[in-house]
Design an enzyme around this catalytic site. Structure first.
Site, PDB file in Angstrom:
ATOM      1  N   ASP A 187       0.852  -1.189   0.000  1.00 44.96           N
ATOM      2  CA  ASP A 187       0.000   0.000   0.000  1.00 44.96           C
ATOM      3  C   ASP A 187       0.890   1.242   0.000  1.00 44.96           C
ATOM      4  OD1 ASP A 187      -1.729   2.126   0.426  1.00 44.96           O
ATOM      5  OD2 ASP A 187      -2.987   1.018   1.838  1.00 44.96           O
ATOM      6  N   HIS A 192       0.332   7.877   4.117  1.00 47.52           N
ATOM      7  CA  HIS A 192       0.954   7.181   5.245  1.00 47.52           C
ATOM      8  C   HIS A 192       2.458   7.428   5.362  1.00 47.52           C
ATOM      9  CE1 HIS A 192      -2.909   5.228   5.425  1.00 47.52           C
ATOM     10  NE2 HIS A 192      -2.753   4.774   4.204  1.00 47.52           N
ATOM     11  N   ILE A 207      -0.775   9.220   8.744  1.00 53.25           N
ATOM     12  CA  ILE A 207      -1.527   8.306   9.601  1.00 53.25           C
ATOM     13  C   ILE A 207      -1.133   6.857   9.296  1.00 53.25           C
ATOM     14  CG2 ILE A 207      -3.472   9.892   9.773  1.00 53.25           C
ATOM     15  CD1 ILE A 207      -4.970   8.137   7.757  1.00 53.25           C
ATOM     16  N   GLY A 210      -5.053   1.685   7.907  1.00 59.54           N
ATOM     17  CA  GLY A 210      -6.096   0.978   8.634  1.00 59.54           C
ATOM     18  C   GLY A 210      -5.829  -0.516   8.702  1.00 59.54           C
TER      19      GLY A 210
END
Length: 290
Positions: A187, A192, A207, A210
Site C-alpha cells: 500500500d 501514510h 496516519i 487501517g
C-alpha cells in the site's frame, strides 16, 4: 449516476495470480509490529523462517493487497477517489495460509448499499490454490456523496461487546516508522508517509494504514486470547472507526463470547488510541475461533 449498481454487481469476476513466500510473510509481520522482544519464542513464530506461521490478516496484502484500488476500477464504478474511505474489512479462513503459496484470486463487487449520504461498495475476493479454497475477504468501501439512489440499505454492521469488563486488555505501541515499514507490503498511498500530502488531506502528520491496525489487533488477540495459535482463527471482521498515528499506542480490549480458552467461540474486540483519550480506531470487531 457514477455508480451503475446493476453493471457493477453483474460484472464477471476479475482473476489474478497470487504468489508469496517466507520473505513476504516476515515483512508483513514486521510491518504490524512483530519481533519485539526479538528473541521471544512467541515472536520468532512471526519472524524466523524455520518456525514461521502466518497471521490470517496476511490475506489482505497477499500479492500486493490492492483490493480497494481494484474495487474502484471495477465495471460500473466511477467515483471521486477523494471521497473514498476504507470502511471495513473481513477475512474468512478456510484453512491455514501456507508460508509459501500460489493461488488464484477472483474479485467482484458483491453488493452496493445505499446509506443515504453515501454508498458502500462491498468488494469480495476469493483465493484458491491447488488444494482448494484458502480465504474469502470482503472489503467495504465507503463513498461519500454517492448515496440516495434508492438502493438497499444493507445489513447493520454494529456489533456491541458485552456490557461488562473486558476479559483481556493489552497495549500495543506503534513505532514511529511503522507505516514506512508496513507500506512495503503493497500500500503505497503517500497519506501514510508524506507529511505534505497528509497535511493536504487534513492531518497534522501521516496516519497509520487501517489494515496495519487491523493486523496489529488480530496479532494481539491471537497472542493474548488464543494461545498464540494462528490456526484457531476462523474469521475476523472490523469497522474502521478512526485514525491512529505512528508513535501512539493502541489499547486493545477483548471479551470472550462462548467457548473457553480452548474451545470454539467468538471474541469481541475494540481498539482505541490511548494518547487521545481513547479515540476509537477499530469498532464492531469480532474474531471467530476454533
Amino acid at each position: 449516476m457514477p455508480i451503475d449498481v446493476a453493471k457493477a454487481v453483474s460484472a464477471e469476476p476479475r482473476t489474478a495470480a497470487l504468489t508469496w513466500g517466507h520473505k513476504d510473510i516476515q515483512l508483513y509481520h514486521l510491518g504490524i509490529g512483530a519481533g519485539t522482544p526479538a528473541t521471544d519464542p512467541g515472536e520468532l513464530r512471526y519472524t524466523l523462517e524455520s518456525r514461521l506461521h502466518v497471521l490470517p490478516s496476511f490475506a489482505t496484502v497477499a500479492g500486493g493487497g490492492m483490493a480497494l484500488a481494484g474495487g474502484m476500477s471495477a465495471p460500473g464504478i466511477d467515483v471521486d477517489l477523494a471521497a473514498v474511505l476504507h470502511g471495513g474489512q473481513s477475512v474468512e479462513l478456510h484453512r491455514p495460509i501456507p508460508v509459501d503459496g500460489k493461488a488464484t484470486q477472483k474479485s467482484k463487487v458483491a453488493a452496493v448499499y445505499d446509506k443515504g449520504k453515501a454508498a458502500v461498495i462491498v468488494l469480495r475476493t476469493e483465493a484458491t490454490d491447488a488444494d482448494g479454497p484458502l480465504w474469502t475477504c470482503d472489503t467495504r468501501i465507503y463513498v461519500r456523496g454517492e448515496g440516495g439512489f434508492g438502493g438497499e440499505r444493507g445489513p447493520s454492521e454494529r456489533v456491541e461487546p458485552p456490557a461488562r469488563d473486558p476479559d483481556h486488555t493489552v497495549e500495543r505501541a506503534i513505532r514511529e516508522d511503522q507505516a514506512l515499514l508496513y507500506r512495503l507490503s503493497g500500500d503505497w498511498n503517500p497519506l501514510h508517509a508524506d507529511p505534505d500530502f497528509a497535511k493536504g488531506a487534513g492531518f497534522d502528520r501521516p496516519i497509520l494504514h487501517g489494515l496495519c491496525s487491523y493486523g496489529m489487533v488480530l496479532k494481539a488477540v491471537v497472542d493474548t486470547a488464543l494461545d498464540g495459535d494462528v490456526a484457531r482463527v476462523r474469521a475476523y471482521t472490523t469497522r474502521f472507526a478512526g485514525v491512529v498515528f505512528p508513535g501512539e499506542t493502541l489499547c486493545v480490549r477483548m471479551w470472550r463470547d462462548g467457548g473457553d480458552t480452548d474451545g470454539p467461540g467468538r471474541i469481541h474486540v475494540t481498539a482505541t488510541a490511548l494518547e487521545r483519550d481513547g479515540a476509537p480506531v477499530l469498532t464492531d470487531t469480532t474474531v471467530e475461533h476454533a
